[in-house]
Design an enzyme around this catalytic site. Structure first.
Site, short mmCIF file in Angstrom:
data_model
loop_
_atom_site.label_atom_id
_atom_site.label_comp_id
_atom_site.label_asym_id
_atom_site.label_seq_id
_atom_site.Cartn_x
_atom_site.Cartn_y
_atom_site.Cartn_z
N HIS A 263 10.55 35.15 -36.11
CA HIS A 263 10.55 35.51 -37.54
C HIS A 263 9.81 34.45 -38.37
O HIS A 263 9.73 33.28 -37.98
CB HIS A 263 11.97 35.80 -38.08
N GLU B 184 12.51 39.65 -40.00
CA GLU B 184 13.00 39.76 -38.64
C GLU B 184 12.10 40.71 -37.84
O GLU B 184 11.34 41.48 -38.43
CB GLU B 184 14.44 40.29 -38.66
N ASP C 263 12.58 32.29 -49.35
CA ASP C 263 13.75 33.14 -49.19
C ASP C 263 15.03 32.50 -49.73
O ASP C 263 15.08 31.29 -49.99
CB ASP C 263 13.93 33.54 -47.72
N ASN D 146 13.15 33.90 -32.59
CA ASN D 146 12.78 35.30 -32.32
C ASN D 146 11.42 35.65 -32.95
O ASN D 146 11.06 36.82 -33.03
CB ASN D 146 13.87 36.25 -32.84
C1 F6R Z 1 13.33 29.13 -44.06
C2 F6R Z 1 12.81 30.25 -43.32
C3 F6R Z 1 13.02 30.43 -41.84
C4 F6R Z 1 12.90 29.15 -41.03
C5 F6R Z 1 13.09 29.43 -39.54
C6 F6R Z 1 13.10 28.15 -38.73
O1 F6R Z 1 12.98 29.23 -45.42
O2 F6R Z 1 12.23 31.06 -43.91
O3 F6R Z 1 12.10 31.38 -41.36
O4 F6R Z 1 11.63 28.59 -41.25
O5 F6R Z 1 14.30 30.10 -39.35
O6 F6R Z 1 14.22 27.40 -39.11
P1 F6R Z 1 14.41 25.89 -38.66
O7 F6R Z 1 13.33 25.11 -39.29
O8 F6R Z 1 15.76 25.49 -39.18
O9 F6R Z 1 14.32 25.88 -37.15
#
Ligand code: F6R
Length: 241
Positions: A137, A142, A67, A135
């Site tokens: 995701h 989301e 992303d 959450n």
């Molecule tokens: C990042 C991504 C997000 C993160 C998730 C956890 O490319 O796609 O889904 O993997 O938000 O983020 P962290 O690792 O910062 O807790």
């Protein structure tokens, strides 16, 4: 889903590296699906250390990231393109031409999603690294994202904006939109490695493993993947039996 619980982040990163190295030793021209965020940084450090010490070469490797924020240029230090260079690509022997991520400043975002989906069809991922949101995701899918979605534009939830604000000077600087691979693209990877660190991920981890497979918790789709491994530290695995 295979579950590995580690005592701490160091051990989690080491286990993740072992799996990544296993893929790359078998297939030196593997395609890696990569994630940003705090969680995979330890894994990336291990990959860098190993490569610098004459271990695995990335010369034939290709990558596709999950992303990118809308509106941030690649040289913006909060963009995910910048993150990947800073945390991995600039420190291993990979050809930057072989690294791919959505263009968050494309003039036509819809066309950019189509371009990325077409590209992904030519780059079947041998392994996909994922983190998980509090959450539930995965990537920026989301809660509520249909499981059959491919790369698309998303409005980030308040929860995600708040979580990601820690990387920005001010919460109002966090972009409100992103481009993200969809669950369908993610599920196409031959192998999935999902990493979870910290107590704030414990509920999402529990729901992913034991809850119904439901778009309300996007990571629950991983229950249907034939080769998915969760590596979680003890805090994130607090409710795992
Ligand atoms: C990042 C991504 C997000 C993160 C998730 C956890 O490319 O796609 O889904 O993997 O938000 O983020 P962290 O690792 O910062 O807790």
């Amino acid at each position: 889903m295979k579950v590995i619980i580690t005592k701490d982040y160091e051990e989690l990163s080491e286990k993740a590296f072992e799996i990544m190295a296993g893929v790359l030793k078998k297939k030196p021209d593997a395609v890696l699906g990569l994630a940003t965020g705090s969680t995979p940084v330890g894994l990336y450090k291990k990959m860098i250390e190993d490569c610098k010490n004459g271990g695995i070469s990335y010369k034939a490797v290709k990558t596709a990231n999950l992303d990118e924020y809308v509106g941030l240029t690649p040289d913006n230090d909060q963009s995910y393109r910048y993150f990947m260079r800073h945390n991995l690509f600039d420190h291993i022997d990979i050809d930057l031409e072989n690294t791919n991520i959505e263009n968050g400043v494309a003039s036509d975002l819809q066309k950019e999603c189509e371009r990325y989906n077409a590209l992904l069809r030519t780059l079947p991922r041998d392994v996909q690294v994922l983190g998980i949101g509090a959450n539930g995701h995965i990537a920026f899918n989301e809660p509520g994202t249909p499981f059959d979605s491919e790369t698309h534009v998303v409005d980030l939830t308040e929860n995600t904006i708040k979580m990601n604000a820690r990387f920005f000077e001010n919460e109002k600087d966090v972009p409100r939109r992103a481009l993200t691979m969809g669950p369908k693209n993610i599920m196409e990877a031959k192998k999935i490695l999902i990493l979870a660190v910290g107590a704030n991920k414990a509920d999402a981890v529990k729901g992913m493993l034991n809850g119904p497979v439901d778009p309300a918790l996007p990571a629950s789709i991983l229950q249907r993947h034939p080769d998915c491994t969760l590596i979680a530290d003890e805090a994130a695995a607090a409710y795992v039996k």
